[in-house]
Scaffold this motif. Structure first.
Motif, PDB file in Angstrom:
ATOM      1  N   TRP A  44      42.109  28.396  56.822  1.00  0.00           N
ATOM      2  CA  TRP A  44      43.156  29.408  56.926  1.00  0.00           C
ATOM      3  C   TRP A  44      43.602  29.881  55.555  1.00  0.00           C
ATOM      4  CZ3 TRP A  44      48.077  29.703  55.043  1.00  0.00           C
ATOM      5  CH2 TRP A  44      48.828  30.796  55.492  1.00  0.00           C
ATOM      6  N   MET A  45      43.690  28.967  54.591  1.00  0.00           N
ATOM      7  CA  MET A  45      44.149  29.324  53.255  1.00  0.00           C
ATOM      8  C   MET A  45      43.191  30.310  52.592  1.00  0.00           C
ATOM      9  SD  MET A  45      45.277  26.720  50.273  1.00  0.00           S
ATOM     10  CE  MET A  45      45.719  27.298  48.644  1.00  0.00           C
ATOM     11  N   ASP A  46      41.884  30.088  52.748  1.00  0.00           N
ATOM     12  CA  ASP A  46      40.900  31.012  52.195  1.00  0.00           C
ATOM     13  C   ASP A  46      41.045  32.395  52.819  1.00  0.00           C
ATOM     14  OD1 ASP A  46      38.229  31.666  50.810  1.00  0.00           O
ATOM     15  OD2 ASP A  46      37.772  32.040  52.931  1.00  0.00           O
ATOM     16  N   LYS A  47      41.191  32.428  54.138  1.00  0.00           N
ATOM     17  CA  LYS A  47      41.332  33.696  54.849  1.00  0.00           C
ATOM     18  C   LYS A  47      42.608  34.420  54.421  1.00  0.00           C
ATOM     19  CE  LYS A  47      41.678  35.346  59.673  1.00  0.00           C
ATOM     20  NZ  LYS A  47      43.115  35.696  59.723  1.00  0.00           N
ATOM     21  N   HIS A  48      43.698  33.673  54.317  1.00  0.00           N
ATOM     22  CA  HIS A  48      44.981  34.298  53.994  1.00  0.00           C
ATOM     23  C   HIS A  48      45.038  34.744  52.534  1.00  0.00           C
ATOM     24  CE1 HIS A  48      48.976  35.335  55.280  1.00  0.00           C
ATOM     25  NE2 HIS A  48      49.543  34.647  54.304  1.00  0.00           N
ATOM     26  N   THR A  49      44.336  34.034  51.651  1.00  0.00           N
ATOM     27  CA  THR A  49      44.246  34.451  50.254  1.00  0.00           C
ATOM     28  C   THR A  49      43.624  35.832  50.151  1.00  0.00           C
ATOM     29  OG1 THR A  49      44.068  32.177  49.452  1.00  0.00           O
ATOM     30  CG2 THR A  49      43.248  33.897  48.004  1.00  0.00           C
ATOM     31  N   ARG A  50      42.544  36.031  50.908  1.00  0.00           N
ATOM     32  CA  ARG A  50      41.863  37.333  50.872  1.00  0.00           C
ATOM     33  C   ARG A  50      42.746  38.428  51.438  1.00  0.00           C
ATOM     34  NH1 ARG A  50      37.303  36.931  54.201  1.00  0.00           N
ATOM     35  NH2 ARG A  50      37.740  34.787  54.851  1.00  0.00           N
ATOM     36  N   HIS A  51      43.557  38.087  52.430  1.00  0.00           N
ATOM     37  CA  HIS A  51      44.497  39.075  52.968  1.00  0.00           C
ATOM     38  C   HIS A  51      45.527  39.469  51.917  1.00  0.00           C
ATOM     39  CE1 HIS A  51      47.725  40.926  55.240  1.00  0.00           C
ATOM     40  NE2 HIS A  51      48.527  39.929  54.906  1.00  0.00           N
ATOM     41  N   HIS A  52      46.108  38.506  51.234  1.00  0.00           N
ATOM     42  CA  HIS A  52      47.126  38.817  50.231  1.00  0.00           C
ATOM     43  C   HIS A  52      46.544  39.597  49.064  1.00  0.00           C
ATOM     44  CE1 HIS A  52      51.191  37.078  50.886  1.00  0.00           C
ATOM     45  NE2 HIS A  52      50.558  36.480  51.891  1.00  0.00           N
ATOM     46  N   ALA A  53      45.311  39.291  48.685  1.00  0.00           N
ATOM     47  CA  ALA A  53      44.694  39.992  47.560  1.00  0.00           C
ATOM     48  C   ALA A  53      44.409  41.453  47.886  1.00  0.00           C
ATOM     49  CB  ALA A  53      43.401  39.291  47.156  1.00  0.00           C
ATOM     50  N   ASN A  54      44.111  41.734  49.136  1.00  0.00           N
ATOM     51  CA  ASN A  54      43.712  43.096  49.527  1.00  0.00           C
ATOM     52  C   ASN A  54      44.313  43.465  50.875  1.00  0.00           C
ATOM     53  OD1 ASN A  54      41.523  43.802  47.386  1.00  0.00           O
ATOM     54  ND2 ASN A  54      40.998  41.746  48.082  1.00  0.00           N
ATOM     55  N   PRO A  55      45.636  43.550  50.985  1.00  0.00           N
ATOM     56  CA  PRO A  55      46.254  43.824  52.292  1.00  0.00           C
ATOM     57  C   PRO A  55      45.830  45.175  52.857  1.00  0.00           C
ATOM     58  CG  PRO A  55      47.855  44.110  50.515  1.00  0.00           C
ATOM     59  CD  PRO A  55      46.637  43.486  49.899  1.00  0.00           C
ATOM     60  N   ASN A  56      45.441  45.147  54.131  1.00  0.00           N
ATOM     61  CA  ASN A  56      45.054  46.359  54.858  1.00  0.00           C
ATOM     62  C   ASN A  56      43.865  47.089  54.230  1.00  0.00           C
ATOM     63  OD1 ASN A  56      46.862  46.093  56.951  1.00  0.00           O
ATOM     64  ND2 ASN A  56      47.695  48.143  56.748  1.00  0.00           N
ATOM     65  N   HIS A  57      43.049  46.393  53.452  1.00  0.00           N
ATOM     66  CA  HIS A  57      41.826  46.986  52.918  1.00  0.00           C
ATOM     67  C   HIS A  57      40.724  46.771  53.945  1.00  0.00           C
ATOM     68  CE1 HIS A  57      38.421  48.007  50.416  1.00  0.00           C
ATOM     69  NE2 HIS A  57      39.240  48.358  49.432  1.00  0.00           N
ATOM     70  N   GLU A  58      40.159  47.855  54.439  1.00  0.00           N
ATOM     71  CA  GLU A  58      39.258  47.771  55.589  1.00  0.00           C
ATOM     72  C   GLU A  58      37.993  46.971  55.314  1.00  0.00           C
ATOM     73  OE1 GLU A  58      38.518  51.454  57.611  1.00  0.00           O
ATOM     74  OE2 GLU A  58      40.573  52.148  57.309  1.00  0.00           O
ATOM     75  N   GLU A  59      37.566  46.902  54.047  1.00  0.00           N
ATOM     76  CA  GLU A  59      36.366  46.129  53.743  1.00  0.00           C
ATOM     77  C   GLU A  59      36.675  44.719  53.250  1.00  0.00           C
ATOM     78  OE1 GLU A  59      36.086  49.373  51.493  1.00  0.00           O
ATOM     79  OE2 GLU A  59      35.798  50.286  53.456  1.00  0.00           O
ATOM     80  N   LEU A  60      37.882  44.470  52.770  1.00  0.00           N
ATOM     81  CA  LEU A  60      38.173  43.219  52.080  1.00  0.00           C
ATOM     82  C   LEU A  60      39.214  42.339  52.765  1.00  0.00           C
ATOM     83  CD1 LEU A  60      38.261  44.637  48.423  1.00  0.00           C
ATOM     84  CD2 LEU A  60      36.344  43.521  49.589  1.00  0.00           C
ATOM     85  N   ASP A  61      40.056  42.910  53.601  1.00  0.00           N
ATOM     86  CA  ASP A  61      41.091  42.129  54.280  1.00  0.00           C
ATOM     87  C   ASP A  61      40.544  41.634  55.613  1.00  0.00           C
ATOM     88  OD1 ASP A  61      43.284  41.063  55.542  1.00  0.00           O
ATOM     89  OD2 ASP A  61      44.574  42.810  55.299  1.00  0.00           O
ATOM     90  N   PRO A  62      40.371  40.315  55.787  1.00  0.00           N
ATOM     91  CA  PRO A  62      39.811  39.817  57.054  1.00  0.00           C
ATOM     92  C   PRO A  62      40.708  40.091  58.253  1.00  0.00           C
ATOM     93  CG  PRO A  62      40.643  37.994  55.714  1.00  0.00           C
ATOM     94  CD  PRO A  62      40.674  39.213  54.847  1.00  0.00           C
ATOM     95  N   ALA A  66      53.505  25.508  57.627  1.00  0.00           N
ATOM     96  CA  ALA A  66      52.241  25.350  56.896  1.00  0.00           C
ATOM     97  C   ALA A  66      51.969  26.570  56.032  1.00  0.00           C
ATOM     98  CB  ALA A  66      51.093  25.120  57.890  1.00  0.00           C
ATOM     99  N   HIS A  67      52.323  27.743  56.520  1.00  0.00           N
ATOM    100  CA  HIS A  67      52.180  28.980  55.744  1.00  0.00           C
ATOM    101  C   HIS A  67      52.985  28.895  54.454  1.00  0.00           C
ATOM    102  CE1 HIS A  67      53.928  32.954  54.700  1.00  0.00           C
ATOM    103  NE2 HIS A  67      52.690  33.391  54.871  1.00  0.00           N
ATOM    104  N   ASP A  68      54.229  28.444  54.535  1.00  0.00           N
ATOM    105  CA  ASP A  68      55.076  28.320  53.342  1.00  0.00           C
ATOM    106  C   ASP A  68      54.517  27.274  52.382  1.00  0.00           C
ATOM    107  OD1 ASP A  68      56.621  30.108  54.714  1.00  0.00           O
ATOM    108  OD2 ASP A  68      58.453  28.910  54.677  1.00  0.00           O
ATOM    109  N   ILE A  69      54.018  26.176  52.928  1.00  0.00           N
ATOM    110  CA  ILE A  69      53.440  25.130  52.082  1.00  0.00           C
ATOM    111  C   ILE A  69      52.244  25.676  51.313  1.00  0.00           C
ATOM    112  CG2 ILE A  69      52.229  22.917  52.105  1.00  0.00           C
ATOM    113  CD1 ILE A  69      53.935  22.208  54.612  1.00  0.00           C
ATOM    114  N   ALA A  70      51.392  26.444  51.994  1.00  0.00           N
ATOM    115  CA  ALA A  70      50.197  26.997  51.360  1.00  0.00           C
ATOM    116  C   ALA A  70      50.538  27.920  50.202  1.00  0.00           C
ATOM    117  CB  ALA A  70      49.356  27.741  52.397  1.00  0.00           C
ATOM    118  N   HIS A  71      51.643  28.615  50.311  1.00  0.00           N
ATOM    119  CA  HIS A  71      52.075  29.522  49.242  1.00  0.00           C
ATOM    120  C   HIS A  71      52.831  28.809  48.126  1.00  0.00           C
ATOM    121  CE1 HIS A  71      50.894  33.464  50.659  1.00  0.00           C
ATOM    122  NE2 HIS A  71      51.345  33.187  51.879  1.00  0.00           N
ATOM    123  N   ARG A  72      52.892  27.485  48.195  1.00  0.00           N
ATOM    124  CA  ARG A  72      53.635  26.677  47.227  1.00  0.00           C
ATOM    125  C   ARG A  72      55.102  27.073  47.144  1.00  0.00           C
ATOM    126  NH1 ARG A  72      49.717  25.729  42.048  1.00  0.00           N
ATOM    127  NH2 ARG A  72      47.785  25.492  43.212  1.00  0.00           N
TER     128      ARG A  72
END
Length: 345
Positions: free
Chosen positions: A119-137, A85-91
């Motif tokens: 999950w896709m919304d959450k993972h999008t925010r992670h990819h946009a700001n990896p390991n950012h303490e305020e922005l990465d869920p 499902a992770h791979d599918i979400a990333h197209r």
């Protein structure tokens, strides 16, 4: 900055100019962003077969404590479905949005009881700001803390758990599948989720089919034991697949951040290993390459690794790799270190 989950910056949109543009050109020239329909057709077929054989075996075995072995086997199948499902979400599988959403909801919601949209919304925010303490869920201080600053400001359960989180980390992962299900149900009960009724219906179908099978075939006590073990192993597997990738790597705060290439590389860690590790972690062991090129089919990540590693060496960008056990050791040492302010309080 917002980055769509399925895409990475093109040469014209690279945040930081030329470094990522040049790396992307090399990757494009090598054909590593091309789709792999044969690979994913085989993966769908193998996992589909595993689901059918796993549940058919469950029914055939009947009400016996040997079903605890089946619980572990099906947990591995669930985890592999989640990785698909992770791979599918990333197209990585389908080029366009609609078939990706259909397949993602069937595999995610119906297959494993996970809201694809949430999950896709959450993972999008992670990819946009990896390991950012305020922005990465993924590094928000809910139960665990990921920096000493978070530890100093921790409250509630995070304040207690943070003291001993290195020791509690793996036990807590056994609850991750339950957390996944609960978060998914909450998401479909709140307005705002796209295709909320469809997602809710597929989630309900998953839970009804799963619980009906388990409580019909097994005695009540054995059914409860089966569910607890199955979901604990499922959660542990998922957590162990994602944990080595960013834990113990630098975190970011505030508005200032490096360019796209450095932001993705410096906050990620690869896990060395052969084909067995590749399959077990669903390609997430090539986390650096995945973060740079999230739409790259996971079967191509191994080939991309030496190109990305050599490019980083050319540009003087640190490229982190570790063995599987070493990666967990680094993560646990980091967690023990960031909990120091809480233990000293």
């Amino acid at each position: 900055m917002t980055i769509d989950l399925q895409t990475e910056p093109s040469s014209r949109r690279d945040h930081g100019g030329s470094d990522f543009a040049e790396l992307r050109r090399r990757i494009d020239d090598a054909g590593l962003l091309d789709r792999r329909p044969g690979y994913y057709a085989a993966r769908f077929a193998l996992l589909g077969t595993a689901v059918v054989v796993g549940w058919a075996s469950f029914v055939a075995i009947g009400s016996t404590w040997w079903q605890l072995v089946t619980a572990v086997v099906l947990a591995v199948v669930f985890a592999q479905l989640a990785l698909l499902a992770h791979d599918i979400a990333h197209r990585q599988v389908f080029r366009t949005r609609r078939p990706s959403e259909i397949a993602g909801r069937l595999v995610g919601n119906l297959g494993v009881g996970m809201s694809y949209g949430w999950w896709m919304d959450k993972h999008t925010r992670h990819h946009a700001n990896p390991n950012h303490e305020e922005l990465d869920p993924d590094v928000s201080p809910d139960l665990l803390v990921w920096s000493q600053d978070q530890a100093r400001n921790a409250s509630g359960a995070a304040r207690f758990i943070g003291k001993y989180e290195a020791f509690l980390f793996f036990p807590l992962l056994t609850l991750e599948a339950f957390n996944l299900h609960i978060s998914s149900v909450r998401a479909v009960l709140k307005p705002g989720l796209k295709e909320r009724r469809l997602e809710g219906g597929l989630l309900l179908a998953h839970f009804v089919i799963y619980l009906s099978l388990v409580f019909t075939v097994l005695s009540p006590g054995l059914a409860v034991a089966f569910i607890l073990l199955n979901q604990a192993v499922f959660g542990l597997y998922l957590g162990c697949s994602f944990a080595p990738n960013h834990k113990g790597m630098p975190t970011l705060t505030g508005d200032r951040e490096p360019d796209y290439l450095r932001k993705q590389v410096l906050t990620s860690r690869n896990v060395r290993g052969g084909p067995v590790v590749d399959v077990a972690l669903g390609g997430l062991n090539y986390q650096i390459e995945h973060h740079l090129f999230p739409s790259m089919p996971c079967a191509n990540l191994r080939q991309a690794r030496p190109m990305v590693r050599d490019f980083c060496a050319e540009r003087g960008v640190e490229y982190a790799e570790a063995g599987l056990v070493e990666s967990y050791t680094i993560a646990l040492r980091h967690m023990h270190s960031v909990g120091e302010p809480l233990r000293a309080a």
